[in-house]
Enzyme design. Structure first.
Site, short mmCIF file in Angstrom:
data_model
loop_
_atom_site.label_atom_id
_atom_site.label_comp_id
_atom_site.label_asym_id
_atom_site.label_seq_id
_atom_site.Cartn_x
_atom_site.Cartn_y
_atom_site.Cartn_z
N ARG A 159 0.93 -1.14 0.17
CA ARG A 159 0.06 0.16 0.17
C ARG A 159 0.67 1.28 0.16
NH1 ARG A 159 -5.17 1.27 4.52
NH2 ARG A 159 -3.02 1.07 5.91
N ASP A 186 -3.50 2.21 14.00
CA ASP A 186 -3.40 3.31 12.88
C ASP A 186 -3.43 4.91 12.98
OD1 ASP A 186 -4.98 3.38 11.04
OD2 ASP A 186 -4.38 1.63 9.52
#
Length: 536
Positions: free
Chosen positions: A170, A450
């Protein structure tokens, strides 16, 4: 390594200002930098146009407009078309584990028993220069068969086992810069930097190993942003001599505008896309941000904004239906729990929550799911093995019902509490403090958090404060209450982690940034933009 080897090679128009550490010139080669510079020169103007289009659309939302399906793309939504079949190693994605691209995480995740590991340069990685270049070196080593290492701190050996998880990368989103590299005087895109270096160094090796250059694409808000990625992929394939459509991707539907363009996003990437993912935590953040000017869209406590209900349930159902109609995989969301090893009773309760969440996803037709910790792989896999004996559920379609605009904007029921406000403060500041210290994946209160966590925390507080939300005890959320709670919760955190750790951290900066974001009249689009200036 001598002094000459510590300097990146000269490439016309390219300036690297980041510190050059050991082995960095293996990544920052002349050819690699020239390739990335070529991406910038060809595509950065379009990237900036797309970001300007985001801002213009947000201004319309702020003026009272609400997101809706696009009339100009109705033919695509009604059309009879399908995406290209997935590569063989991506046909079974029942459990995907995610995490940053540090060496230990890569080895442990690839060995975890998950079907896929998403190595993350985005929300689970603080984009310090060292984190980014070390991550690229680690990925290069993975495909070179040289990822094994001995941890100098404890002497433990980490070695890659047979049949590791499939690797998907990603890159950062279109909005994030890479301030350590300029091309022709302009700051480089973080997305093009992350994608370009990985594709340059690893695409051919991944294909030679029977896999391929696979990517997860984050934070997109429109099908035109997907079109841009598709053109980047096609250019990279032609420039690097890769087979056409060998770069494959999965798109995270983690913004509210993108939920109205799922068909169109699939269509733009139809030769290369394999699926869509319910990026539910960022989706909650985007819901608040997109509808920030709409008083009737105040959300209850974060704990009451759950999957299976209101806008989250409707969006997940629409994602499954849209994907399966087009032959694409519908991936479920993240289970952020981590083991509570010193408390068996609480650990069992946490695992039961994970199991119930994954049972819901399998029942709703998802083809796989996400976990944040290796110890959750077995829990999630057991559920999908039981509920999904085939490699996927592409033949499953939810019950036939029309999910319209109002369904995607339906507000969760529930109250707002002082406890919810305080939790947002406590969790949000702790994450920002860790991020400023270089960590993007952070264990907080037995969850692996996150950047989405801090984004939800600060936007929800901003929303409550901006509209003077009423708490369940009748009080109004105002600046005085926020400041009181902030001070008290920081004292609580200091007591929880210890005065020494607290005083050694970056809490003053984290508190100042968090407070600034909350009290601003304008809601900042991403906290990682001002935070990046404190770590870059």
């Amino acid at each position: 390594m001598n002094a000459a080897e510590m300097v990146p090679p000269a490439v016309e128009g390219v300036v690297v200002t980041g510190r050059i550490g050991p082995r960095y010139t293996e990544i920052l080669t002349a050819d690699a930098l020239a390739f990335v510079a070529g991406l910038h020169r060809r595509f950065d103007a379009r990237r900036l146009e797309r970001l300007a289009a985001r801002a213009a659309r947000q201004a319309r939302f702020d003026a009272g407009e609400r997101p809706d399906f696009l009339p100009e793309t109705a033919a695509i939504r009604a059309g009879d078309w399908r995406v290209a079949p997935a590569p063989a190693d991506l046909t079974d994605r029942r459990v995907e584990i995610t995490g940053p691209v540090d060496r230990k995480m890569i080895v442990n995740a690839l060995n975890s028993g998950a079907n896929v590991f998403m190595g993350d340069f985005e929300d689970a990685t603080c984009p310090t220069w060292a984190n980014l270049i070390d991550g690229q070196l680690n990925l290069k080593d993975r495909w070179a068969g040289a990822i094994d290492f001995v941890d100098a701190r404890n002497g433990k050996t980490y070695a890659l086992k047979a049949n590791p998880a499939v690797l998907i990368i990603r890159p950062r989103g279109w909005h994030l810069p890479e301030s350590h590299v300029t091309v022709d005087g302009a700051t480089l895109s973080g997305a093009l930097f992350d994608f370009g270096l990985y594709a340059f160094h690893c695409a051919k090796a991944a294909l030679a190993a029977g896999s391929g250059p696979y990517f997860y694409l984050p934070k997109m808000e429109s099908h035109l942003e997907a079109r841009l990625w598709n053109d980047v992929f096609a250019h990279a394939e032609a420039t690097l001599g890769l087979p056409a459509a060998s770069i494959r991707c999965t798109v995270l539907i983690e913004t509210l505008p993108a939920a109205f363009e799922m068909d169109e996003i699939l269509y733009e990437l139809r030769e290369r896309i394999t699926g869509l993912n319910c990026g539910r935590w960022d989706y909650i953040f985007s819901f608040i941000k997109t509808l920030r000017a709409h008083r009737d869209c105040l959300l209850p406590d974060r704990a009451k904004v759950v999957m299976g209900k209101a806008f989250l349930g409707n969006y997940a159902e629409l994602l499954v239906r849209t994907c399966h109609r087009r032959g694409a995989f519908a991936m479920g969301g993240m289970a952020a729990q981590i083991p509570i090893k010193n408390d068996p009773e609480r650990n069992a309760a946490a695992l039961a929550k994970v199991k119930a969440d994954k049972e819901r996803e399998a029942r709703e037709g998802h083809d796989g799911t996400w976990v944040a910790h290796p110890d959750l792989v077995g829990v999630a896999k057991a559920v999908f093995d039981d509920k999904m004996p085939a490699p996927n559920q592409l033949g499953f379609l939810p019950a036939d019902r029309v999910i319209g605009r109002d369904d995607l904007l339906a507000i969760h029921e529930g109250s707002r509490s002082e406890a919810g406000l305080r939790e947002n403060i406590r969790v949000g500041v702790q994450y920002v403090e860790a991020w400023l210290g270089g960590r993007g994946a952070v264990p907080i209160y037995n969850l692996m958090e996150d950047a989405a966590t801090a984004e939800i925390s600060r936007t929800q507080i901003w929303q409550w404060l901006h509209f003077g939300a009423t708490l369940e005890d009748g009080r109004t959320v105002d600046e005085a209450l926020f400041r009181t709670c902030l001070g008290e919760e920081m004292e609580r955190v200091r007591g929880e982690i210890g005065a020494e750790a607290y005083d050694a951290g970056r809490f003053p900066q984290a508190i100042a940034l968090f407070e600034q974001l909350i009290l601003s009249d304008r809601l900042e689009a991403f906290l990682t933009l001002p935070a990046y200036r404190l770590v870059a």
